[in-house]
Design an enzyme around this catalytic site. Structure first.
Site, PDB file in Angstrom:
ATOM      1  N   SER A 179      -4.441  79.403  94.674  1.00 21.04           N
ATOM      2  CA  SER A 179      -5.339  78.366  95.205  1.00 21.04           C
ATOM      3  C   SER A 179      -4.606  77.539  96.257  1.00 21.04           C
ATOM      4  CB  SER A 179      -5.827  77.440  94.083  1.00 21.04           C
ATOM      5  OG  SER A 179      -6.884  78.028  93.365  1.00 21.04           O
ATOM      6  N   ASN A 205     -12.107  86.423  83.723  1.00 24.01           N
ATOM      7  CA  ASN A 205     -11.296  86.616  84.924  1.00 24.01           C
ATOM      8  C   ASN A 205      -9.815  86.852  84.593  1.00 24.01           C
ATOM      9  OD1 ASN A 205      -9.435  84.862  86.972  1.00 24.01           O
ATOM     10  ND2 ASN A 205     -10.883  86.162  88.048  1.00 24.01           N
ATOM     11  N   GLN A 223      -2.265  70.351  83.947  1.00 21.46           N
ATOM     12  CA  GLN A 223      -2.284  70.778  85.350  1.00 21.46           C
ATOM     13  C   GLN A 223      -1.219  70.057  86.184  1.00 21.46           C
ATOM     14  OE1 GLN A 223      -5.287  72.933  85.837  1.00 21.46           O
ATOM     15  NE2 GLN A 223      -4.084  73.765  87.506  1.00 21.46           N
ATOM     16  N   LYS A 263      -8.753  67.914  86.822  1.00 24.59           N
ATOM     17  CA  LYS A 263      -9.618  68.905  86.171  1.00 24.59           C
ATOM     18  C   LYS A 263     -11.005  68.321  86.054  1.00 24.59           C
ATOM     19  CE  LYS A 263      -9.316  73.045  84.261  1.00 24.59           C
ATOM     20  NZ  LYS A 263      -8.324  74.127  84.516  1.00 24.59           N
ATOM     21  N   LYS A 313      -5.615  68.709  92.086  1.00 24.11           N
ATOM     22  CA  LYS A 313      -5.987  70.127  92.173  1.00 24.11           C
ATOM     23  C   LYS A 313      -6.172  70.654  90.773  1.00 24.11           C
ATOM     24  CE  LYS A 313      -6.650  74.042  94.234  1.00 24.11           C
ATOM     25  NZ  LYS A 313      -7.936  74.090  93.493  1.00 24.11           N
ATOM     26  N   THR A 356      -4.419  84.869  88.509  1.00 18.63           N
ATOM     27  CA  THR A 356      -3.951  84.330  87.220  1.00 18.63           C
ATOM     28  C   THR A 356      -3.463  85.466  86.319  1.00 18.63           C
ATOM     29  OG1 THR A 356      -5.613  82.610  87.479  1.00 18.63           O
ATOM     30  CG2 THR A 356      -4.500  82.735  85.348  1.00 18.63           C
ATOM     31  N   GLY A 379     -12.196  77.284  90.076  1.00 17.60           N
ATOM     32  CA  GLY A 379     -12.822  77.867  88.887  1.00 17.60           C
ATOM     33  C   GLY A 379     -12.033  77.621  87.617  1.00 17.60           C
ATOM     34  N   ASP A 380     -12.669  77.847  86.503  1.00 21.93           N
ATOM     35  CA  ASP A 380     -12.071  77.881  85.170  1.00 21.93           C
ATOM     36  C   ASP A 380     -13.116  78.584  84.297  1.00 21.93           C
ATOM     37  OD1 ASP A 380      -9.649  76.671  83.580  1.00 21.93           O
ATOM     38  OD2 ASP A 380     -11.354  76.282  82.297  1.00 21.93           O
ATOM     39  N   LYS A 418       1.985  72.075  85.593  1.00 20.34           N
ATOM     40  CA  LYS A 418       1.794  73.439  86.102  1.00 20.34           C
ATOM     41  C   LYS A 418       1.863  73.458  87.627  1.00 20.34           C
ATOM     42  CE  LYS A 418      -1.899  75.428  84.469  1.00 20.34           C
ATOM     43  NZ  LYS A 418      -3.236  76.050  84.242  1.00 20.34           N
TER      44      LYS A 418
END
Ligand code: NDP
Ligand code: 2IT
Length: 448
Positions: free
Chosen positions: A380, A243, A114, A129, A93, A212, A168-169, A117
């Site tokens: 997410s 964002n 990630q 990622k 993810k 976020t 997204g990123d 996290k």
């Protein structure tokens, strides 16, 4: 700080040799291994199970050609990436970054971060990622759509709702996720929750857009409160205006702070009266414009070319929300000198190792990215749950769960730091707490 533990020092040398020309990845691994020294000492069973060696090596890396045709009929070729780093605790993810600076080393550092996290969120998600060196800036909607369709035409065979769920990123927002979802659905003939951050009409979760930035402020609030402080009446500087920055500005303001600055890659604005967020949202979310245009609506504000000097604005709390290594040692010293009490990271790895050393030397509170910005991927995860049960929860329900998750992440960082003799070092706490859950799962599953 050099590694004292010989086993970890040797491992870091191997990682450096095996991943040449990838300084961001080495930076991320170095920080984590430094934090894990007391764990390696206390847990020989994890050393024996090869967990440390295995966790620094991606399970799978996919690189592919992304050809598309621009509005002038010219063929363009970009490079696509998906790094499936670790699936010990759940499907891979993590987001997709679309930015010209993207290369394998950036995607690997982000994928590595990630893992820890996602573990901290308490939800069952592995780390991954992806992205491309495609630059969405200045492209028409039709060009972005053609790129996204081409990107997904290769990526679709590697992902799935129980395998790998992108999101997204930087450069990937609702528009891009929509185009990618449409192409995935067409190729597979399946309507599944294969991406998160989807539009609300096709499986997206309420509060994912805000998650976020809101989560960053919930985490920071916990960290401040644990140290006898709060957002109330504080001056806050936030970098970026995408964002994460936008919704961090909104929540920090709601919590009683005054946000006085925002930036983009060209420059920063300073509004001593407090940023008017409706103006920023119109520029960034509606018109896809530049932060400089803020002055058209608020002529009393200042605009400065170049984003670096944003950290010279005196503030109590700094929330870097743009990109990696945006605060160096020098900027950190200026923040400290100006009396900044806390830095919490909305972006991934925005502080250089030198900057982090300055925070600790000056007793500043430091909320590290993998804890402080985990709210996005946490929601997410909640979007995945809603997709699985084919229901959607209310904004209040999702926001309430997000707040509880951020509280529990802060508590996990705080208690791991205490348990390993580094009270107040939430960076070490985040690395240790995030690592341990994944490490136990990797050990239990055998050498895979
Ligand atoms: P957006 O694309 O929405 O916004 C990115 C912002 O950062 C823009 O203002 C952009 O300016 C600025 N920026 C990007 N690259 C650079 C650069 N090289 N130098 C200076 N400024 C730059 O992205 P997000 O807000 O989603 O992401 C921001 C950060 O937060 C990233 O580090 C991302 O990895 C991280 N993050 C995002 C999450 C999410 O859910 N979206 C979750 C967790 C972390 P410009 O427009 O000029 O490029
Ligand atoms: O860095 C991140 O955590 C993200 N870009 C969000 C990832 C996600 O899957 O929501």
């Amino acid at each position: 700080m050099a590694l004292k533990n010989q086993y970890l020092a040797d491992l870091l040398e191997t990682v450096k040799k095996r991943n040449p020309g990838e300084p961001e990845f080495i930076q991320a691994v170095t920080e984590v291994l430094e934090s894990l020294e007391p764990v390696a000492e206390r847990r020989p069973d994890l050393v024996e199970a090869g967990v440390f060696e295995r966790i620094v090596e991606p399970e799978r890396q996919i690189m592919f050609r992304v050809p598309w045709v621009d509005d002038n009929g010219k063929v363009q070729v970009n490079r696509g990436f998906r790094v499936q780093f670790n699936s010990a605790i759940g499907p891979y993810k993590g987001g997709l970054r679309l930015h010209p600076s993207v290369y394998l080393g950036i995607i690997k550092f982000l994928g590595f971060e990630q893992i820890f996290k996602n573990s901290l969120t308490t939800l069952p998600m592995g780390g991954g990622k992806g992205g491309s060196d495609f630059d969405p800036k200045g492209k028409s909607d039709a060009e972005v759509m053609r790129f996204c369709q081409s990107f997904m035409t290769e990526l679709y065979r590697h992902i799935g709702p129980d395998c790998d769920v992108p999101a997204g990123d930087i450069g990937t927002g609702a528009r891009e996720v929509g185009y990618m979802f449409g192409q995935y659905k067409r190729l597979r003939n399946e309507f599944t929750g294969v991406l998160t951050g989807k539009g609300l009409t096709f499986g997206g979760s309420l509060a994912r857009t805000e998650a976020t930035g809101y989560g960053l402020c919930y985490y920071t609030d916990e960290m401040l409160k644990a140290n006898g402080l709060s957002f109330e009446g504080k001056t806050v500087v936030i970098s970026g205006s995408g964002n994460v920055a936008i919704y961090a500005t909104q929540k920090a303001t709601e919590l009683g702070a005054k946000v006085v600055a925002l930036s983009d890659s060209n420059g920063y604005i300073y509004d001593k009266d407090g940023i008017k967020l409706d103006v920023v949202k119109d520029i960034k979310e509606v018109r896809r414009g530049r932060i400089k245009e803020y002055l058209d609506a608020v002529p009393t504000a200042e605009y400065h070319e170049g984003c670096r000097n944003i950290w010279t604005i005196p503030c109590d709390i700094a929330l870097p929300c743009a990109t990696q290594n945006e605060i160096d040692g020098e900027s950190a010293k200026i923040l400290a000198k100006n009396g900044c009490k806390a830095v919490a990271e909305g972006a991934n790895m925005p502080s250089t190792p030198e900057a982090i050393a300055v925070y600790f030397e000056n007793n500043m509170l430091f909320g590290p990215a993998k804890a402080a910005n985990a709210g996005g991927v946490a929601v997410s995860g909640l979007e995945m749950s809603q997709n699985s049960e084919r229901l959607s929860w209310t904004f209040e329900e999702v926001d309430g769960k997000l707040k509880n998750i951020m509280k529990s992440i802060f508590a996990a960082c705080d208690s791991a730091a205490k348990e390993y003799g580094m009270e107040g070092n939430y960076m070490a706490g985040a690395n240790i707490a995030g690592f341990l859950k994944v490490a136990e799962a990797m050990k239990a599953q055998g050498v895979v």
